[in-house]
Design a protein around this motif. Structure first.
Motif, short mmCIF file in Angstrom:
data_model
loop_
_atom_site.label_atom_id
_atom_site.label_comp_id
_atom_site.label_asym_id
_atom_site.label_seq_id
_atom_site.Cartn_x
_atom_site.Cartn_y
_atom_site.Cartn_z
N VAL A 19 0.86 -1.19 0.00
CA VAL A 19 0.00 0.00 0.00
C VAL A 19 0.89 1.24 0.00
CG1 VAL A 19 -1.82 1.25 1.18
CG2 VAL A 19 -1.78 -1.26 1.25
N ILE A 20 0.71 2.08 -1.03
CA ILE A 20 1.55 3.28 -1.18
C ILE A 20 0.66 4.49 -1.46
CG2 ILE A 20 3.39 4.39 -2.51
CD1 ILE A 20 4.35 1.64 -3.33
N ASP A 21 0.78 5.51 -0.65
CA ASP A 21 0.10 6.77 -0.94
C ASP A 21 1.09 7.85 -1.32
OD1 ASP A 21 -2.31 8.03 -1.37
OD2 ASP A 21 -2.37 8.93 0.62
N THR A 22 2.37 7.55 -1.13
CA THR A 22 3.46 8.43 -1.54
C THR A 22 4.73 7.59 -1.62
OG1 THR A 22 4.79 10.38 -1.01
CG2 THR A 22 3.89 9.13 0.83
N PHE A 23 5.60 7.93 -2.55
CA PHE A 23 6.89 7.25 -2.64
C PHE A 23 7.93 7.87 -1.71
CE2 PHE A 23 5.14 5.74 -6.69
CZ PHE A 23 5.52 4.40 -6.65
N THR A 24 7.60 9.01 -1.13
CA THR A 24 8.53 9.68 -0.23
C THR A 24 8.82 8.79 0.98
OG1 THR A 24 7.70 11.86 -0.89
CG2 THR A 24 8.94 11.73 1.17
N GLY A 25 10.08 8.47 1.16
CA GLY A 25 10.48 7.64 2.29
C GLY A 25 10.20 6.16 2.12
N TRP A 26 9.60 5.76 0.98
CA TRP A 26 9.28 4.34 0.79
C TRP A 26 10.43 3.62 0.11
CZ3 TRP A 26 8.28 1.11 -3.56
CH2 TRP A 26 7.69 -0.13 -3.25
N THR A 27 10.80 2.48 0.65
CA THR A 27 11.86 1.66 0.07
C THR A 27 11.26 0.34 -0.39
OG1 THR A 27 13.51 2.64 1.54
CG2 THR A 27 14.07 0.53 0.50
N PRO A 28 11.46 -0.04 -1.63
CA PRO A 28 10.94 -1.33 -2.11
C PRO A 28 11.42 -2.47 -1.24
CG PRO A 28 11.72 -0.01 -3.95
CD PRO A 28 12.15 0.70 -2.69
N PRO A 29 10.54 -3.41 -0.91
CA PRO A 29 10.91 -4.51 -0.01
C PRO A 29 11.84 -5.52 -0.65
CG PRO A 29 8.70 -4.83 -0.85
CD PRO A 29 9.13 -3.47 -1.32
N THR A 30 11.95 -5.47 -1.96
CA THR A 30 12.85 -6.38 -2.68
C THR A 30 13.38 -5.65 -3.89
OG1 THR A 30 13.06 -8.60 -3.65
CG2 THR A 30 11.02 -7.38 -4.10
N ALA A 31 14.36 -6.22 -4.54
CA ALA A 31 14.99 -5.56 -5.69
C ALA A 31 14.18 -5.83 -6.96
CB ALA A 31 16.43 -6.04 -5.85
N PHE A 32 13.46 -4.82 -7.44
CA PHE A 32 12.72 -4.93 -8.69
C PHE A 32 13.58 -4.40 -9.83
CE2 PHE A 32 9.44 -4.24 -5.39
CZ PHE A 32 8.76 -5.44 -5.51
N ASN A 33 13.47 -5.04 -11.01
CA ASN A 33 14.22 -4.52 -12.16
C ASN A 33 13.33 -3.93 -13.24
OD1 ASN A 33 13.19 -6.85 -13.31
ND2 ASN A 33 15.17 -7.92 -13.43
N LEU A 34 12.01 -3.92 -13.00
CA LEU A 34 11.08 -3.26 -13.92
C LEU A 34 9.86 -2.78 -13.15
CD1 LEU A 34 10.34 -2.50 -16.89
CD2 LEU A 34 9.10 -4.68 -17.01
N ILE A 35 9.50 -1.52 -13.37
CA ILE A 35 8.28 -0.95 -12.77
C ILE A 35 7.24 -0.81 -13.86
CG2 ILE A 35 7.34 0.93 -11.39
CD1 ILE A 35 9.72 -0.48 -10.08
N ILE A 36 6.03 -1.27 -13.60
CA ILE A 36 4.91 -1.07 -14.53
C ILE A 36 3.85 -0.26 -13.79
CG2 ILE A 36 3.09 -2.14 -15.90
CD1 ILE A 36 4.88 -4.57 -16.26
N ALA A 37 3.45 0.87 -14.34
CA ALA A 37 2.42 1.72 -13.74
C ALA A 37 1.28 1.91 -14.73
CB ALA A 37 3.00 3.07 -13.34
N VAL A 38 0.09 1.50 -14.33
CA VAL A 38 -1.09 1.63 -15.19
C VAL A 38 -2.21 2.24 -14.36
CG1 VAL A 38 -2.74 0.43 -16.69
CG2 VAL A 38 -0.40 -0.45 -16.46
N SER A 39 -2.67 3.45 -14.76
CA SER A 39 -3.75 4.14 -14.03
C SER A 39 -3.45 4.18 -12.53
CB SER A 39 -5.10 3.44 -14.27
OG SER A 39 -5.45 3.49 -15.62
N PHE A 40 -2.25 4.57 -12.19
CA PHE A 40 -1.83 4.54 -10.79
C PHE A 40 -2.12 5.85 -10.08
CE2 PHE A 40 1.80 4.32 -7.60
CZ PHE A 40 1.11 3.51 -6.73
N GLY A 41 -1.88 6.97 -10.76
CA GLY A 41 -2.18 8.26 -10.16
C GLY A 41 -1.05 8.89 -9.39
N LEU A 42 0.01 8.14 -9.13
CA LEU A 42 1.20 8.69 -8.46
C LEU A 42 2.37 8.70 -9.44
CD1 LEU A 42 1.29 7.05 -4.90
CD2 LEU A 42 0.55 9.36 -5.50
N PHE A 43 3.16 9.75 -9.37
CA PHE A 43 4.36 9.82 -10.22
C PHE A 43 5.45 8.95 -9.61
CE2 PHE A 43 8.37 11.74 -11.57
CZ PHE A 43 8.18 11.77 -12.94
#
Length: 366
Positions: free
Chosen positions: A97-121
């Protein structure tokens, strides 16, 4: 229960329409963080998950990030969760659950992000940490109708065709990435454009976008060197105006009964309408939500009306009605008045506003 918009017929039509090609590009097994919210994003999530199960050498892991639920309904006491949360749970996927990326650290190492109708930059910090950056599915022929509300603006502007684009996520701006996949020229016909609603158009385009996204993953289109496939600004269309599709506001959804046809009103109401209702007996405006409307033809006695009156109570139809610019009658068969029983708007209105309304302004739910 989430009902995916995936349509085998539409997916097959898309696959036939595009030119398949092989690629020599390779990539590490993908560890994807999928960011989404609504039903349009659910369709692509389901397609990516299906590819994950079918081809684990391509997609190793798949996690889902979504926005937190929002309070709504009467008294803001009902928690409304994002549709993608339920879909992710049904698929057995890990969620964040993310309402902002500020201060958020991914719990694992992702090598590709897919954003579809997400609403957050998705910020550069997250994209730079992903070896292959990010991808986005956008329901328009980019760069035209860039912005958060392309479906609504395509209908509002009277477009007959539209499309879907798969682009990279830009490090500084929404909808400024490299276009890797796009529906072929001249685009996709909008079904019944005079009556098609934003929800119907979303359901029409969602399976096409989902298929395009999976094609982009299979072809490793996200692996450099990136190949731009945008045709909208090609030589034959050079100079065509690029339109912005900003967030919908209440002013955008103001319905003008004097100039809008009945089809246009029904198309843009899309079953989630709010109105402000005011009369002499009320202390102030009342917001109402429309659940069901219908259209009736003027009878012989009404056909010679020269001006369009205010909304009125119709004993004939047993509900609140209003004349439209194309000389028809919109009947508000079911609606809820703010602070009163669900769907009992006509029962509430009858003893108070039987003869006329002082004023009424119509808005769509944000």
């Amino acid at each position: 229960m989430i009902r995916p918009c995936l349509s085998p017929r539409l997916v097959a039509a898309w696959r036939i329409s595009r030119a398949h090609y092989s690629t020599s590009k390779t990539s590490e097994p993908l560890r994807i963080l999928y960011c989404g919210t609504d039903d349009f994003s659910v369709a692509s999530l389901r397609a990516v998950h299906q590819e994950h199960q079918r081809n684990p050498d391509l997609i190793d892991t798949l996690h889902v990030a979504h926005r937190p639920g929002k309070l709504g309904g009467r008294g803001n006491k009902i928690l409304r969760e994002a549709p993608i949360k339920s879909a992710a749970q049904q698929l057995g996927l890990d969620t964040h659950v993310i309402d902002t990326f500020t201060g958020w650290t991914p719990p694992t190492a992702f090598n590709l992000i897919i954003a579809v109708s997400f609403g957050l930059f998705v910020p550069p910090r997250i994209l730079n940490a992903a070896k292959y950056g990010g991808l986005n599915v956008h329901p328009s022929l980019l760069p035209d109708l860039y912005g958060p509300a392309p479906l609504f603006h395509a209908l509002l502007k009277g477009d007959k065709k539209t499309g879907v684009s798969v682009q990279t996520l830009h490090h500084a701006h929404f909808d400024r990435g490299t276009i890797l996949e796009q529906t072929p020229y001249p685009g996709i016909d909008i079904p019944d454009p005079e009556t098609c609603t934003p929800a119907q158009l979303s359901c029409h385009l969602a399976p096409i976008g989902a298929s395009m996204l999976v094609d982009a993953l299979r072809s490793r289109a996200f692996v450099p060197p990136l190949k731009e496939v945008e045709w909208y600004q090609s030589a034959e269309l050079k100079g065509r105006r690029i339109r912005h599709a900003p967030k919908i506001t209440k002013e955008d959804m103001h319905v003008d009964f004097k100039t809008w046809s009945s089809d246009r009103i029904i198309q843009l109401w899309d079953d989630t309408i709010y109105e402000k209702l005011c009369n002499q007996k009320d202390d102030g405006p009342k917001r109402i939500k429309i659940h069901k409307v219908s259209v009736a033809e003027l009878d012989e006695l009404e056909s010679d009306i020269e001006t369009i009156p205010e909304p009125f109570w119709s004993p004939l139809y047993g509900c609140v009605t209003h004349y439209t610019s194309d000389r028809k009658i919109i009947c508000l068969e079911s609606f809820t008045v703010q602070g009163h029983g669900q769907g009992k708007g006509n029962s509430f209105v009858l003893p108070r506003l039987k003869d006329h309304f002082k004023s009424m302004t119509t808005f769509k739910d944000e």
